[in-house]
Design an enzyme around this catalytic site. Structure first.
Site: not given
Ligand SMILES: NC(=O)c1ccc[n+]([C@@H]2O[C@H](COP(=O)([O-])OP(=O)(O)OC[C@H]3O[C@@H](n4cnc5c(N)ncnc54)[C@H](O)[C@@H]3O)[C@@H](O)[C@H]2O)c1
Ligand SMILES: [Zn+2]
Length: 359
Positions: A117, A139, A181, A223, A233, A237, A241, A244, A248, A261
Site C-alpha cells: 500500500r 502521476k 515540453e 510544473k 488535475e 493543471r 495539456n 496534448h 495525443h 511523445h
C-alpha cells in the site's frame, strides 16, 4: 545546486537539480529521510550507462532491471518489480529509486504506490522529458492494451534528484523530444523561458550543464507551481495539456510508432496555435514565433499522410473529453493561455489542414 519545492497537499517534496547530483545520491537520500532499504529500478540500457555511478554512490545491491520501451509500460512489468521486492523481503522501510526515463518512472512509481500500500519513492530521471515533466507531479501508472495510461494513481515521491550530466548519453531525438515540453512551459507560462530556448539553442544542444540547469529548473518550477495548486488535475493543471489534445491524437492515430511523445506535442502546439489565431485570440506573429522555434530544433516526422478526419475522431475519444465537450488549451500570447470548451470540429479541421495534415 538548485532546489525547487513541490508543495502538494498530499506530500511536499523537493526537486534537487545539480550537475553531479548522482554522485551525492546517498547524502541526498538521507536528507529526504528516504527509508534505508534502497532498491533501484532501472532498465538494462540506462543501468549500463549510469548504473556504476549510482551503485558506487549508494552501495546498491543488485538493481531491479526491467525493459523500458513504451510497450513494456504494462502491469506485467509492475509484477516483475513486485516479484523482486517480495523475493528480497522488502518491507515498509523500503525506498524505491527509479533510474530512467518516463516509462521507468511511471511503471516503478506505480509499483511503489501499491506495494504494501505504498513505499517511499525517489525519482532519478534520466531523460530530459522525465527531468522536466514526468518525475514531478505524482502521476504514476501503466498502459492497458486498449489505451495509454488507463491504470494508475497519484502518488507523490519523497523527492526528485535531477542530474543534467546523465543527459550526455541521451540520443539526440530523445533530447529534442524533451525540448518540445520545455517550449510548452514557455508558451503556457514563461516568455523568458521561451526566449531562452531560442537564444541558447546551440548551447542547449551541446548539453553543457551550466546551460541546461537553468532551463530544467525553470521548467520544473513551472510544473511544480501548477501541480501544487491542483494536485489531481481538476482545474489549473490542465494548462499543462497545451499541445496534448492534438498531440495525443497524433500518437494514437500512428499507433505510438512514428512519433516520440514530445514530437507529437510539437505538432499539437502548432494546431492549438492555429485554432487560437483563427479565433483572433493569438497574434499571428506569436504563432509564427512558436512555429519558428519548433522548426529551429530540426525536422519533425511527416504528417502529410495523416487525414484530419482521423485526427478529429481520435480527439473525441481522448480523456480530455469531459461530458462530450472537448477541452482545448489555447495560447493567447507567448507565456499565457486560456482553456476553452467550445472549439468546433470545423475549426479543428481547418487548423489541422493549415499545419499540414491531409485534407
Ligand atoms: N507521469 C507523468 O506526469 C508523465 C508526464 C509525461 C510523460 N509521461 C510518460 O513518460 C513516458 C515517456 O518518457 P520518456 O520520453 O522519458 O521515454 P522512455 O522512458 O521510453 O525513455 C526513452 C529512451 O531513452 C532511453 N534512455 C533513458 N535515459 C537515457 C540516458 N540517460 N541515456 C541514453 N538513453 C537513455 C531509454 O532506455 C528509452 O529507450 C511515456 O510513457 C509517458 O506517458 C508521464
Ligand atoms: Zn507531455
Amino acid at each position: 545546486m538548485t532546489r525547487i519545492e513541490v508543495a502538494t497537499p498530499s506530500r511536499p517534496y523537493a526537486v534537487t537539480i545539480d550537475a553531479g547530483a548522482i554522485e551525492r545520491l546517498a547524502r541526498l537520500l538521507d536528507e529526504l529521510r528516504a527509508p534505508e532499504r534502497r532498491f533501484v529500478v532501472s532498465s538494462p540500457l540506462v543501468w549500463r550507462l549510469h548504473g556504476s555511478l549510482v551503485a558506487r554512490a549508494i552501495n546498491a545491491t543488485e538493481p531491479i532491471l526491467v525493459p523500458d520501451g513504451e510497450r513494456f509500460k504494462q502491469l506485467a512489468t509492475v509484477t516483475r518489480i513486485y516479484d523482486a521486492l517480495v523475493r528480497a523481503n522488502a518491507d515498509r522501510a523500503t525506498t524505491l529509486i527509479t533510474l530512467g526515463g518516463g516509462v521507468i518512472g511511471d511503471t516503478a512509481g506505480f509499483a511503489a504506490a501499491t506495494y504494501l500500500r505504498g513505499v517511499a519513492l525517489v525519482h532519478v530521471p534520466t531523460t530530459l522529458l522525465a527531468q522536466v515533466d514526468s518525475a514531478i507531479g505524482g502521476k504514476v501508472g501503466v498502459n492497458h492494451p486498449l489505451g495509454k495510461n488507463l491504470i494508475g494513481a497519484f502518488y507523490q515521491p519523497h523527492g526528485v534528484v535531477v542530474d543534467p550530466l546523465v543527459l550526455g548519453t541521451l540520443p539526440r531525438r530523445e533530447f529534442r523530444a524533451g525540448l518540445y515540453e520545455v517550449i510548452k512551459y514557455g508558451m503556457t507560462s514563461s516568455a523568458a523561458l521561451f526566449d531562452r530556448v531560442g537564444k541558447e539553442r546551440q548551447a542547449i544542444f551541446a548539453r553543457a550543464p551550466e546551460t541546461l540547469t537553468p532551463v530544467i529548473a525553470e521548467s520544473c518550477r513551472i510544473k511544480a507551481g501548477v501541480v501544487a495548486a491542483d494536485e489531481r488535475e481538476a482545474g489549473p493543471r490542465r494548462i499543462l495539456n497545451f499541445g496534448h489534445t492534438a498531440g495525443h491524437a497524433i500518437e494514437s492515430v500512428t499507433k505510438y510508432r512514428r512519433f516520440r511523445h514530445g514530437e507529437a506535442v510539437g505538432y499539437g502546439m502548432l494546431v492549438a496555435a492555429e485554432v487560437a489565431t483563427a479565433r483572433g485570440a493569438l497574434a499571428d506573429h506569436d504563432r509564427q514565433a512558436l512555429a519558428d522555434l519548433i522548426a529551429s530544433l530540426g525536422p519533425l516526422p511527416p504528417i502529410a499522410d495523416i487525414p484530419a478526419v482521423q485526427m478529429i475522431e481520435a480527439m473525441q475519444h481522448d480523456k480530455k473529453m469531459v461530458a462530450g465537450r472537448l477541452h482545448f488549451v489555447l495560447p493567447t500570447a507567448i507565456g499565457a493561455t486560456t482553456i476553452v470548451d467550445d472549439v468546433t470540429e470545423k475549426e479543428i479541421g481547418r487548423a489541422l489542414k493549415r499545419v499540414g495534415f491531409k485534407g
